[in-house]
Design a protein around this motif. Structure first.
Motif, PDB file in Angstrom:
ATOM      1  N   MET A   1       0.856  -1.178   0.000  1.00 60.88           N
ATOM      2  CA  MET A   1       0.000   0.000   0.000  1.00 60.88           C
ATOM      3  C   MET A   1       0.897   1.235   0.000  1.00 60.88           C
ATOM      4  SD  MET A   1      -3.202   0.831   2.497  1.00 60.88           S
ATOM      5  CE  MET A   1      -2.283   0.506   3.982  1.00 60.88           C
ATOM      6  N   ASP A   2       0.887   2.060  -1.061  1.00 65.88           N
ATOM      7  CA  ASP A   2       1.753   3.222  -1.146  1.00 65.88           C
ATOM      8  C   ASP A   2       1.167   4.375  -0.349  1.00 65.88           C
ATOM      9  OD1 ASP A   2      -0.305   4.247  -2.665  1.00 65.88           O
ATOM     10  OD2 ASP A   2       0.665   3.838  -4.575  1.00 65.88           O
ATOM     11  N   SER A   3       1.930   5.501  -0.294  1.00 68.98           N
ATOM     12  CA  SER A   3       1.498   6.626   0.527  1.00 68.98           C
ATOM     13  C   SER A   3       0.195   7.227   0.027  1.00 68.98           C
ATOM     14  CB  SER A   3       2.601   7.691   0.545  1.00 68.98           C
ATOM     15  OG  SER A   3       2.883   8.140  -0.772  1.00 68.98           O
ATOM     16  N   ALA A   4      -0.006   7.235  -1.308  1.00 71.43           N
ATOM     17  CA  ALA A   4      -1.248   7.785  -1.852  1.00 71.43           C
ATOM     18  C   ALA A   4      -2.444   6.956  -1.419  1.00 71.43           C
ATOM     19  CB  ALA A   4      -1.159   7.848  -3.380  1.00 71.43           C
ATOM     20  N   THR A   5      -2.275   5.631  -1.488  1.00 77.20           N
ATOM     21  CA  THR A   5      -3.356   4.747  -1.047  1.00 77.20           C
ATOM     22  C   THR A   5      -3.616   4.914   0.442  1.00 77.20           C
ATOM     23  OG1 THR A   5      -2.743   3.156  -2.749  1.00 77.20           O
ATOM     24  CG2 THR A   5      -4.132   2.368  -0.977  1.00 77.20           C
ATOM     25  N   SER A   6      -2.526   5.061   1.222  1.00 79.20           N
ATOM     26  CA  SER A   6      -2.675   5.258   2.659  1.00 79.20           C
ATOM     27  C   SER A   6      -3.453   6.525   2.958  1.00 79.20           C
ATOM     28  CB  SER A   6      -1.288   5.313   3.323  1.00 79.20           C
ATOM     29  OG  SER A   6      -1.395   5.561   4.690  1.00 79.20           O
ATOM     30  N   GLU A   7      -3.157   7.607   2.227  1.00 76.52           N
ATOM     31  CA  GLU A   7      -3.867   8.865   2.437  1.00 76.52           C
ATOM     32  C   GLU A   7      -5.353   8.706   2.149  1.00 76.52           C
ATOM     33  OE1 GLU A   7      -3.882  13.003   3.428  1.00 76.52           O
ATOM     34  OE2 GLU A   7      -2.355  11.454   3.609  1.00 76.52           O
ATOM     35  N   LYS A   8      -5.693   8.002   1.062  1.00 71.35           N
ATOM     36  CA  LYS A   8      -7.096   7.758   0.740  1.00 71.35           C
ATOM     37  C   LYS A   8      -7.773   6.922   1.829  1.00 71.35           C
ATOM     38  CE  LYS A   8      -6.447   7.947  -4.295  1.00 71.35           C
ATOM     39  NZ  LYS A   8      -6.495   7.172  -5.553  1.00 71.35           N
ATOM     40  N   SER A   9      -7.028   5.975   2.393  1.00 73.84           N
ATOM     41  CA  SER A   9      -7.585   5.130   3.439  1.00 73.84           C
ATOM     42  C   SER A   9      -7.926   5.932   4.676  1.00 73.84           C
ATOM     43  CB  SER A   9      -6.586   4.022   3.801  1.00 73.84           C
ATOM     44  OG  SER A   9      -6.262   3.239   2.671  1.00 73.84           O
ATOM     45  N   ILE A  10      -7.028   6.859   5.030  1.00 79.96           N
ATOM     46  CA  ILE A  10      -7.261   7.689   6.206  1.00 79.96           C
ATOM     47  C   ILE A  10      -8.459   8.603   5.995  1.00 79.96           C
ATOM     48  CG2 ILE A  10      -6.264   9.498   7.654  1.00 79.96           C
ATOM     49  CD1 ILE A  10      -3.522   8.216   7.098  1.00 79.96           C
ATOM     50  N   ILE A  11      -8.592   9.133   4.774  1.00 84.17           N
ATOM     51  CA  ILE A  11      -9.756   9.969   4.458  1.00 84.17           C
ATOM     52  C   ILE A  11     -11.038   9.145   4.551  1.00 84.17           C
ATOM     53  CG2 ILE A  11     -10.883  11.277   2.625  1.00 84.17           C
ATOM     54  CD1 ILE A  11      -8.088  12.135   1.697  1.00 84.17           C
ATOM     55  N   ALA A  12     -10.974   7.887   4.067  1.00 81.41           N
ATOM     56  CA  ALA A  12     -12.136   7.000   4.167  1.00 81.41           C
ATOM     57  C   ALA A  12     -12.488   6.730   5.627  1.00 81.41           C
ATOM     58  CB  ALA A  12     -11.863   5.689   3.432  1.00 81.41           C
ATOM     59  N   LEU A  13     -11.474   6.570   6.466  1.00 78.62           N
ATOM     60  CA  LEU A  13     -11.720   6.359   7.894  1.00 78.62           C
ATOM     61  C   LEU A  13     -12.373   7.585   8.514  1.00 78.62           C
ATOM     62  CD1 LEU A  13     -11.401   4.671  10.482  1.00 78.62           C
ATOM     63  CD2 LEU A  13      -9.126   5.685  10.744  1.00 78.62           C
ATOM     64  N   ASP A  14     -11.940   8.782   8.099  1.00 78.43           N
ATOM     65  CA  ASP A  14     -12.548  10.018   8.603  1.00 78.43           C
ATOM     66  C   ASP A  14     -14.060  10.016   8.372  1.00 78.43           C
ATOM     67  OD1 ASP A  14     -10.066  10.877   9.351  1.00 78.43           O
ATOM     68  OD2 ASP A  14      -9.812  12.288   7.690  1.00 78.43           O
ATOM     69  N   GLY A  15     -14.468   9.635   7.149  1.00 77.26           N
ATOM     70  CA  GLY A  15     -15.902   9.594   6.839  1.00 77.26           C
ATOM     71  C   GLY A  15     -16.624   8.534   7.646  1.00 77.26           C
ATOM     72  N   TRP A  16     -15.994   7.352   7.807  1.00 73.20           N
ATOM     73  CA  TRP A  16     -16.639   6.266   8.542  1.00 73.20           C
ATOM     74  C   TRP A  16     -16.843   6.635  10.012  1.00 73.20           C
ATOM     75  CZ3 TRP A  16     -15.576   3.180  12.724  1.00 73.20           C
ATOM     76  CH2 TRP A  16     -16.384   2.040  12.874  1.00 73.20           C
ATOM     77  N   LEU A  17     -15.916   7.396  10.572  1.00 68.67           N
ATOM     78  CA  LEU A  17     -16.011   7.773  11.981  1.00 68.67           C
ATOM     79  C   LEU A  17     -17.211   8.664  12.279  1.00 68.67           C
ATOM     80  CD1 LEU A  17     -12.236   8.419  12.757  1.00 68.67           C
ATOM     81  CD2 LEU A  17     -13.650   6.564  13.667  1.00 68.67           C
ATOM     82  N   GLN A  18     -17.804   9.245  11.240  1.00 68.82           N
ATOM     83  CA  GLN A  18     -18.993  10.088  11.431  1.00 68.82           C
ATOM     84  C   GLN A  18     -20.280   9.271  11.377  1.00 68.82           C
ATOM     85  OE1 GLN A  18     -18.184  13.125  12.345  1.00 68.82           O
ATOM     86  NE2 GLN A  18     -16.059  12.574  11.897  1.00 68.82           N
ATOM     87  N   THR A  19     -20.204   7.997  11.000  1.00 67.52           N
ATOM     88  CA  THR A  19     -21.381   7.141  10.939  1.00 67.52           C
ATOM     89  C   THR A  19     -21.785   6.721  12.348  1.00 67.52           C
ATOM     90  OG1 THR A  19     -20.125   5.081  10.767  1.00 67.52           O
ATOM     91  CG2 THR A  19     -20.589   6.284   8.706  1.00 67.52           C
ATOM     92  N   PRO A  20     -22.998   6.179  12.543  1.00 73.51           N
ATOM     93  CA  PRO A  20     -23.385   5.700  13.877  1.00 73.51           C
ATOM     94  C   PRO A  20     -22.398   4.694  14.467  1.00 73.51           C
ATOM     95  CG  PRO A  20     -25.318   5.841  12.478  1.00 73.51           C
ATOM     96  CD  PRO A  20     -24.141   6.133  11.591  1.00 73.51           C
ATOM     97  N   ALA A  21     -21.890   3.783  13.631  1.00 71.34           N
ATOM     98  CA  ALA A  21     -20.908   2.813  14.134  1.00 71.34           C
ATOM     99  C   ALA A  21     -19.620   3.510  14.543  1.00 71.34           C
ATOM    100  CB  ALA A  21     -20.626   1.757  13.068  1.00 71.34           C
TER     101      ALA A  21
END
Length: 262
Positions: A1-21
């Motif tokens: 997983m390169d740095s670009a993919t890692s950055e996208k993953s962290i952004i995806a986690l940011d969005g998930w953290l706003q969900t009820p779960a």
């Protein structure tokens, strides 16, 4: 997983953290982190990643930093001021001197990092001897982990799809290789992988039942480790001791004379 993919993953986690779960997970982790960090003392503490969580809220160290790979977004900027200095850095190249930090917290960093082993090596480098490391992670051996594994076949992921979730035994092996001894571990969030607050609330009873009957199957875990340095031991304060006073003895000649007289 390169740095670009890692950055996208962290952004995806940011969005998930706003969900009820995500809110459910953050509430449990905040409570456990408050308990763990309250009695860790020192001077310098760093939280790396996940600015939605204040992992050092209960800690009393005078110098605290929140480190992330990005500048604070407008959404994060409206969070209450917590007194932490913000630092932008690469997770695998920490801008801190060796053996300079008393506490490092990694909330869901290793599973979304491009080089998780390098991140751990950097953390070990900057920790002082007997310094503390706290890691939050998703547990693949859980209902959420099973749902995520099924999502690879169905294409319907419950958690951010790019994360590489690390089991507790595997995490302990990584830490052991770096002389980071695990001192505490906690599991939590036992509700099934529901997407709505209504259903998560209905399964709230499983948090107590799970902690008692299947404690290692929580959706998330927290591990605390201590940096051990071979050949070093902590020395307590040098207390001033009064020299022991020897009991007054009877000279040998007197003892013999008493024996003869008797």
């Amino acid at each position: 997983m390169d740095s670009a993919t890692s950055e996208k993953s962290i952004i995806a986690l940011d969005g998930w953290l706003q969900t009820p779960a995500g809110v459910y997970v953050r509430a449990w982790e905040q409570a456990r982190l408050d308990e763990l960090t309250a009695d860790i003392f020192g001077y310098n503490a760093v939280q790396i990643g996940m600015p939605q969580l204040d992992a050092l809220a209960a800690n009393r160290m005078p110098n605290q930093w929140l480190a992330d790979t990005r500048m604070a977004t407008p959404a994060q900027a409206v969070l209450p001021a917590d007194g932490r200095a913000r630092v932008v850095l690469n997770f695998d190249e920490l801008p801190f001197a060796s053996q300079s930090l008393d506490l490092v917290v990694l909330p869901h960093v290793l599973e979304f990092a491009a080089e998780p082993h390098q991140v751990l090596r950097e953390v070990e480098r900057v920790l002082i001897p007997e310094g503390r490391l706290i890691i939050c992670g998703f547990n693949p051996a859980s209902l959420w982990g099973l749902r995520q594994a099924a999502g690879r076949l169905t294409g319907s992921h419950y958690l951010p799809r790019a994360g590489e979730f690390i089991s507790m035994p595997r995490m302990k092996d990584w830490l052991k290789l770096l002389n980071l001894g695990v001192s505490q571990s906690h599991f939590g969030c036992y509700a099934p992988a529901c997407r709505t607050e209504k259903w998560l609330h209905r399964y709230a009873f499983m948090d107590q039942a799970g902690a008692r009957w299947w404690p290692y199957l929580g959706a998330v875990y927290i591990v605390q480790a201590i940096k051990r340095v071979k050949g070093m031991r902590l020395i307590g304060p040098a207390w001033t001791k009064q020299p022991a006073t020897a009991a007054a003895g009877v000279p040998v000649t007197n003892k013999r004379r008493e024996h003869q007289d008797g």
